[in-house]
Design an enzyme around this catalytic site. Structure first.
Site, mmCIF file in Angstrom:
data_model
loop_
_atom_site.group_PDB
_atom_site.id
_atom_site.type_symbol
_atom_site.label_atom_id
_atom_site.label_comp_id
_atom_site.label_asym_id
_atom_site.label_seq_id
_atom_site.Cartn_x
_atom_site.Cartn_y
_atom_site.Cartn_z
ATOM 1 N N GLU A 442 -34.848 -22.072 -27.176
ATOM 2 C CA GLU A 442 -35.106 -20.496 -27.564
ATOM 3 C C GLU A 442 -35.742 -20.286 -28.809
ATOM 4 O OE1 GLU A 442 -35.075 -19.113 -25.163
ATOM 5 O OE2 GLU A 442 -34.020 -20.499 -23.765
ATOM 6 N N GLY A 443 -36.533 -21.172 -29.343
ATOM 7 C CA GLY A 443 -36.730 -21.061 -30.729
ATOM 8 C C GLY A 443 -36.204 -21.563 -31.742
#
Length: 589
Positions: A442-443
């Protein structure tokens, strides 16, 4: 086998006493009719049962068995299908979903605490639910009414599940270079083709259908991120009457073999001219997908808190039972051959570090949830906008700081166990493996740090930070405990932010060189704010429950005396600038 018992007393403390959730819900009409203090307490108690009694017992067996890939299909570990049925029957997938389509419409302040329980009990199982909830959020925010009516009820009920398909073999953070394509069809649908990797729940045997949200490019799309569109692509097509039709041209190519979360299916997904439907506007897909991504970033941050809580519970129990050596002040238990290791200062240092970081994170997650509720439900537009700006500022901090602290706490918990922490049966080594991914997906946390400093502080001119700082100063005017160290840390953060804004105008590498340490410093200041708020409530209520509130005050003191000073070294590192990072040529590495 390790046990998990949801920290209900602490959750109620944060939800009801510190952030006054019921009072907020009462003034937000959309929530007032759905939830009050008694409803929230009942939901948390039921959530504690399902996570502690149903999901936690499957955690170790799910890790050991893992998911299997046979004849092009994924099989989840033994017990997962039955657990999912019980889970969906309770309406848990749609806990915070839109009631218009079958969700329960509960506030995010409550949902974040449920998510913490899920991740603490069973990370792998939780991910199937988390991706579905995020998928629903994006569909509800951006899809047509027809798509909402067709897909949301079955997603909220848990009959179907959702995924997020972004990453490709050559394109991770830089989504502008994706190659997946979408060809428009005469009937208004699209044929989507491409390969996506690292897809959580891309295939599984828990649900009747899987709804993929896929980033792809239209034939005439402009280059880069501005040419990305978002498509809904079901595993099985849906007939006009809502029944399931034939299989779509979607397949799982393989499973990734991972360090942790082994019961979560991480898939390579192939789309071979699959039928899909546009969500939102053409070439605006990345903005629509960020609705889901930002939800998932907060959720994955909470994965760090949940794993840390599980690690703390295991380690605290062990420290009170394990006998080794005598206390430095003399034997504490003279009837036994040695004292429990809880008497030793270093063991207490580790446990208190875990406790202070985890309880600070729980409060901060609830605070961010509060801002999300205000941004969604407040009647006043200015109040909604102010809350949304705070959410944008704080989401990268929550994702990265929660997960960094989650790994630290899981490793500390393992260390408390000594050699037994490295052995599978105690559960600590699995927590270390499971929580590690949270800093990556998610980053990555480095990307979160760049987002915070580059976009949310420097590019914003520090306006959102100034609003957050003003709130802290307003609270500090009430003379809370630990007021001065809180204000000192806030002054450091504001001075450093101003300095970095100036440096960025002269040095292109300034932001990248400072961003990770800056996010860490920001996180400690935010936790100081949380701990001062919790300490103020505990001080005023001490006589009501000296054991609980006294422990809260003691934990706050430990945070301010032993953890907040970490900001001093972070500040020195940031002010050193970027020069030393570029002394070596690439060939010298």
């Amino acid at each position: 086998m390790p046990e998990f018992n949801a920290p209900l007393r602490d959750m109620r403390f944060v939800l009801h006493e510190v952030f006054h959730g019921p009072a907020l819900w009462a003034r937000l009409p959309a929530l007032a009719e759905r939830v009050d203090a008694d409803t929230a307490t009942a939901i948390l108690e039921e959530a504690a049962k399902i996570t502690g009694q149903l999901l936690a017992p499957l955690n170790r067996s799910g890790d050991e068995q893992g998911v299997a890939f046979e004849a092009g299909a994924v099989r989840t570990p033994d017990g997962f299908r039955q657990a999912w049925q019980t889970y969906r029957d309770g309406g848990w997938v749609g806990l915070a979903g839109n009631p218009e389509f079958g969700g329960l419409g509960m506030p995010k302040m409550l949902a974040v605490q449920f998510e913490e329980m899920l991740y603490a009990a069973n990370c792998s199982f939780s991910l199937y639910s988390a991706l579905s909830a995020g998928c629903c959020l994006a569909i509800d925010a951006h899809a047509s009414d027809a798509l909402k009516a067709t897909y949301l009820p079955a997603l909220y009920s848990g009959q179907w599940a959702g995924t997020m398909c972004l990453t490709e073999p050559h394109a991770g953070t830089d989504l502008g270079i994706i190659r997946s394509k979408a060809e428009p069809q005469a009937d208004g649908s699209y044929k989507v083709s491409g390969t996506k990797i690292f897809i959580t729940g891309g295939d599984q045997d828990l649900t009747d259908n899987i709804i993929h949200l896929v980033l792809a490019k239209l034939p005439d799309a402009p280059a880069g991120p501005k040419g990305i569109s978002l498509f809904l692509v079901p595993k099985r097509l849906v007939n006009a009457d809502g029944s399931l039709g034939q299989s779509n041209a979607v397949s799982c190519g393989s499973l990734e073999h991972k360090m942790g979360i082994k019961a979560s299916a991480t898939c390579v997904m192939n789309f071979d001219g699959a039928t899909g439907y546009l969500i939102g506007e053409p070439n605006r897909g990345l903005a629509a997908m960020f609705t889901m991504m930002n939800y998932e970033r907060l959720s994955i941050g909470i994965q760090g808190i949940g794993c840390a809580e599980a690690s703390y519970q295991n380690a605290a129990r062990y420290a009170c039972e394990r006998l080794q050596s005598r206390a430095a002040t003399g034997a504490q238990d003279k009837e036994r051959i040695a004292d429990p290791i809880i008497v030793h200062p270093d063991v207490r240092r580790m446990l208190l570090t875990m406790r202070a970081l985890t309880e600070g994170g729980r409060a901060f997650a609830t605070y961010v949830g509060q801002q999300l509720d205000i941004a969604k439900y407040a009647e006043d537009a200015d109040e909604r906008d102010a809350a949304q700006r705070q959410v944008a500022l704080l989401t990268p901090v929550a994702k990265a700081f929660f997960t960094d602290n989650g790994l630290e706490s899981c490793v500390l918990g393992q260390q408390v166990f000594g050699g037994h922490g490295y052995i599978r049966e105690w559960g600590q080594e699995q927590l270390v493996r499971d929580v590690r991914i949270a800093q990556i997906y998610e980053g990555t946390n480095g990307i979160q740090a760049l987002d915070l400093l580059g976009r949310k502080v420097v590019a914003d001119g520090g306006q959102a930070l100034a609003a957050f700082a003003a709130q802290i100063r307003q609270f500090s005017a009430t003379e809370p405990p630990f007021r001065q160290p809180l204000l000192n840390a806030l002054d450091e953060l504001e001075d450093l932010s101003q300095w970095l804004c100036e440096q960025a105008s002269r040095d292109p590498n300034a932001i990248g060189a400072a961003s990770v340490e800056y996010l860490q410093l920001f996180g400690y200041v935010a936790y100081a704010y949380m701990w001062s708020r919790m300490a103020a409530v505990a001080r005023d209520a001490l006589v009501q429950d000296p054991a609980f509130y006294g422990a809260k005050l003691a934990s706050a003191a430990f945070f301010f005396e032993r953890l907040l000073p970490r900001t001093l070294s972070l500040q020195a590192s940031i002010r050193a600038g970027s020069a030393s990072l570029f002394e070596l040529d690439a060939a010298q590495f």
